[in-house]
Motif scaffolding. Structure first.
Motif, PDB file in Angstrom:
ATOM      1  N   VAL A  83       0.914  -1.148  -0.010  1.00 37.49           N
ATOM      2  CA  VAL A  83       0.029  -0.005   0.194  1.00 37.49           C
ATOM      3  C   VAL A  83       0.938   1.098   0.030  1.00 37.49           C
ATOM      4  N   GLY A  84       2.129   0.931   0.495  1.00 34.06           N
ATOM      5  CA  GLY A  84       2.872   2.387   0.699  1.00 34.06           C
ATOM      6  C   GLY A  84       3.388   2.613  -0.673  1.00 34.06           C
ATOM      7  N   TRP A  85       3.814   1.779  -1.519  1.00 34.01           N
ATOM      8  CA  TRP A  85       4.450   1.973  -2.658  1.00 34.01           C
ATOM      9  C   TRP A  85       3.301   2.508  -3.659  1.00 34.01           C
ATOM     10  N   LEU A  86       2.026   1.919  -3.537  1.00 32.65           N
ATOM     11  CA  LEU A  86       0.913   2.514  -4.388  1.00 32.65           C
ATOM     12  C   LEU A  86       0.643   3.974  -3.998  1.00 32.65           C
ATOM     13  N   TYR A  87       0.620   4.223  -2.546  1.00 31.37           N
ATOM     14  CA  TYR A  87       0.544   5.820  -2.172  1.00 31.37           C
ATOM     15  C   TYR A  87       1.420   6.680  -2.732  1.00 31.37           C
ATOM     16  N   ILE A  88       2.856   5.890  -2.941  1.00 28.39           N
ATOM     17  CA  ILE A  88       3.943   6.904  -3.359  1.00 28.39           C
ATOM     18  C   ILE A  88       3.972   7.050  -4.982  1.00 28.39           C
ATOM     19  N   LEU A  89       3.388   6.065  -5.698  1.00 28.68           N
ATOM     20  CA  LEU A  89       3.068   5.991  -6.994  1.00 28.68           C
ATOM     21  C   LEU A  89       1.881   6.954  -7.448  1.00 28.68           C
ATOM     22  N   MET A 134      -5.599   5.989   0.630  1.00 26.84           N
ATOM     23  CA  MET A 134      -4.389   5.104   0.914  1.00 26.84           C
ATOM     24  C   MET A 134      -3.530   5.700   1.939  1.00 26.84           C
ATOM     25  N   GLY A 135      -3.365   6.900   2.278  1.00 31.70           N
ATOM     26  CA  GLY A 135      -2.549   7.325   3.037  1.00 31.70           C
ATOM     27  C   GLY A 135      -3.338   7.069   4.624  1.00 31.70           C
TER      28      GLY A 135
END
Length: 148
Positions: A83-89, A134-135
């Motif tokens: 989820v963190g990588w999706l948030y960054i992307l 997501m955050g």
């Protein structure tokens, strides 16, 4: 008679460095959508100028937030999972859409906003709402770690 004084302490996780510029960037990009709608309804050029300035401010603050994310990653304050990588992307996607929107807004008159600029502003806001969800998921995952 002596009384013991109980003491308690609460350890709160510190806010990430990216938090403040990211929120102000989101406010600027949302304001750009509002001023694009105002320009679409009134055709007053001042609204298109406000949109261009808000997009520029949102991009500058987004760039500062990206630097803060890199600092958080290198210092170990930010650990990313799926989820963190999706948030960054997702945040990167908002930045790219806003950058293209700024290029569109650099054109003259009506074509600088309607229809492409207005559409890109709406897409950026929709992506920001998805990223906010997501955050929030990331924040809940982190709070479970601190409560345990």
């Amino acid at each position: 008679m002596t009384y013991s004084t109980p003491s308690s302490s609460l350890v709160l996780p510190s806010q990430p460095l990216r938090s403040l510029p990211l929120h102000f960037s989101a406010a600027c990009l949302t304001g750009a959508l509002a001023t694009d709608i105002a320009y679409w309804q009134t055709a007053e050029m001042v609204w298109a100028n406000f949109s261009a300035w808000l997009l520029t401010a949102g991009l500058v603050l987004g760039f500062i937030a990206a630097i803060a994310v890199l600092i958080d990653l290198t210092t170990g304050r930010l650990h990313l999972d799926g989820v963190g990588w999706l948030y960054i992307l997702g945040n990167l996607a908002v930045f790219v859409v806003a950058l293209f929107n700024a290029f569109i807004h650099s054109r003259d008159a009506w074509t600088s906003v309607v229809p492409i600029g207005l559409t890109l502003s709406a897409v950026a806001v929709i992506l920001m709402v998805i990223n906010a969800v997501m955050g929030r998921l990331l924040q809940r995952q982190r709070s479970k770690v601190y409560v345990s």
